[in-house]
Design a protein around this motif. Structure first.
Motif, PDB file in Angstrom:
ATOM      1  N   TYR A   1      -5.316   3.023  -2.677  1.00 30.59           N
ATOM      2  CA  TYR A   1      -4.027   2.984  -1.983  1.00 30.59           C
ATOM      3  C   TYR A   1      -3.336   1.626  -2.120  1.00 30.59           C
ATOM      4  O   TYR A   1      -2.263   1.409  -1.559  1.00 30.59           O
ATOM      5  CB  TYR A   1      -4.223   3.314  -0.496  1.00 30.59           C
ATOM      6  CG  TYR A   1      -5.279   2.483   0.193  1.00 30.59           C
ATOM      7  CD1 TYR A   1      -5.002   1.189   0.613  1.00 30.59           C
ATOM      8  CD2 TYR A   1      -6.551   3.009   0.419  1.00 30.59           C
ATOM      9  CE1 TYR A   1      -5.979   0.428   1.244  1.00 30.59           C
ATOM     10  CE2 TYR A   1      -7.524   2.251   1.046  1.00 30.59           C
ATOM     11  CZ  TYR A   1      -7.236   0.969   1.460  1.00 30.59           C
ATOM     12  OH  TYR A   1      -8.196   0.211   2.079  1.00 30.59           O
ATOM     13  N   VAL A   2      -3.932   0.712  -2.845  1.00 31.53           N
ATOM     14  CA  VAL A   2      -3.359  -0.635  -3.003  1.00 31.53           C
ATOM     15  C   VAL A   2      -2.534  -0.706  -4.277  1.00 31.53           C
ATOM     16  O   VAL A   2      -3.003  -0.352  -5.364  1.00 31.53           O
ATOM     17  CB  VAL A   2      -4.463  -1.706  -3.025  1.00 31.53           C
ATOM     18  CG1 VAL A   2      -3.874  -3.067  -3.385  1.00 31.53           C
ATOM     19  CG2 VAL A   2      -5.164  -1.781  -1.677  1.00 31.53           C
TER      20      VAL A   2
ATOM     21  N   VAL B   1       0.833  -1.196   0.000  1.00 32.83           N
ATOM     22  CA  VAL B   1       0.000   0.000   0.000  1.00 32.83           C
ATOM     23  C   VAL B   1       0.872   1.251   0.000  1.00 32.83           C
ATOM     24  O   VAL B   1       2.075   1.173   0.266  1.00 32.83           O
ATOM     25  CB  VAL B   1      -0.950   0.020   1.220  1.00 32.83           C
ATOM     26  CG1 VAL B   1      -1.874  -1.187   1.190  1.00 32.83           C
ATOM     27  CG2 VAL B   1      -0.158   0.041   2.520  1.00 32.83           C
TER      28      VAL B   1
END
Length: 361
Positions: A327-328, A284
């Motif tokens: 956010y990954v 992340v």
């Protein structure tokens, strides 16, 4: 033509042309004139009417295939379970827990549907039935989740908990579920085939998925068929199982005509839950690790616990659910190592969850 939307400019031009054609005097149709203002107002009202008619037309058109058969979407269902109230020490007096006492896990609220008591010389009450304040699968909470007494009770009552999970809470039927049930209904119009039996089980409001297992020779020399039903929680209450049995077997009334040929014996059961233990490694960036882990756990749990009887848990689907998070960057599935394919009498449900989130640039 009734569903076509006419826009403002088209309506305004037609109204102006019609007025000019039907009078022989010179009239000011320029913007700002009285005539122009009247036509402008009417044209905008008419345009909104066209839009409203089109919207209603589309809504009714979507329901048209189902209405002749009297089929409607299933409403959401209320989860239920039992709780135990406790005192810090045993007392020689009886403490009454009133019907309507509100409890919660801090987020989801439930009401007792019966009165209960903590007997003299006891610390714990008998089990007291509760039901959710609203329908929905989110109220199918785990054992031990209830921890707050929201109502006023006797001062000696200090805690409450649920020893067992709550079950039976379901969401309103989705469009896809409704369409699938309708197709099953059409295929089962003969009244006694497997589609008809499955549709009868699905007609019970609490039921969200069904599977049928035929036994040849009969199971234990008695049962020709096993019907497994799930109410969205991964199981089903005794009341739901009895309701399904009545819908399938019938009782000789017009309301419950039944769908079995003579000599066929059935049993109605909840499926066996197959736990899926999930272990992830997620890369992340630019996020709060704690909040991100909680969101990922919620997404994975929602996917797995939303699967129906016999439906496989796919590794690719878990990845597909997580990767759209902004956010990954990457996801690696450590467990399960392969797709989990339950049997016809099984349903997958979330087991343990573990995720290691590593922040990368």
């Amino acid at each position: 033509m009734a569903a076509k939307i006419r826009r403002y400019n088209e309506i305004m031009e037609a109204a102006t042309a019609n007025m000019i054609a039907k009078q022989d005097k010179i009239t000011d149709f320029n913007e700002g004139s009285i005539i122009h203002t009247i036509l402008d107002t009417v044209s905008r009202i008419v345009e909104r009417a066209y839009v409203a008619i089109r919207q209603g037309y589309n809504e009714q058109l979507a329901l048209l295939p189902y209405s002749p058969f009297g089929m409607k979407k299933k409403d959401g269902y209320f989860a239920s379970g039992t709780v135990v109230f406790s005192r810090s020490t045993a007392l020689p007096s009886v403490t009454i827990i009133p019907k309507g006492t509100k409890v919660s896990d801090g987020t989801h609220f439930f009401m007792t549907t019966e009165s209960g008591k903590i007997a003299a010389d006891a610390k714990d009450s008998d089990t007291i039935a509760v039901t959710a304040e609203a329908p929905g699968s989110v109220y199918n909470i785990a054992a031990g989740s209830i921890n707050t007494i929201e109502s006023f009770v006797s001062a000696d009552v200090v805690s409450v908990t649920n020893m067992s999970p709550f079950t039976g809470g379901t969401d309103e039927e989705t469009d896809a579920e409704f369409e699938a049930r309708f197709k099953n209904y059409i295929n089962g119009l003969s009244g006694t085939n497997s589609c008809a039996i499955k549709n009868a089980a699905l007609s019970v409001n609490a039921v969200r998925s069904v599977s049928i297992q035929n036994h040849k020779p009969p199971y234990k020399n008695i049962y020709n068929m096993s019907i497994y039903v799930d109410d969205g929680s991964g199981g089903a209450s005794d009341e739901t199982l009895e309701a399904v049995k009545l819908a399938v077997e019938g009782d000789g009334t017009e309301e419950n005509q039944g769908h079995l040929v003579p000599g066929v014996n059935i049993r109605v059961l909840a499926p066996t839950a197959v736990p899926v233990n999930v272990d992830l490694q997620v890369s992340v960036f630019s996020t709060d690790i704690g909040e991100a882990k909680a969101e990922i756990e919620n997404i994975v749990t929602e996917y797995i616990n939303g699967l129906t009887i016999g439906e496989s848990c796919l590794i690719s689907e878990i990845i597909t659910k997580i990767m759209p998070l902004n956010y990954v960057k990457d996801v690696a599935i450590i467990s399960p190592s392969s797709n989990v394919a339950p049997a016809i009498n099984q349903i997958v449900r979330i087991g343990t969850f573990s995720a290691i989130l590593t922040e990368v640039e």
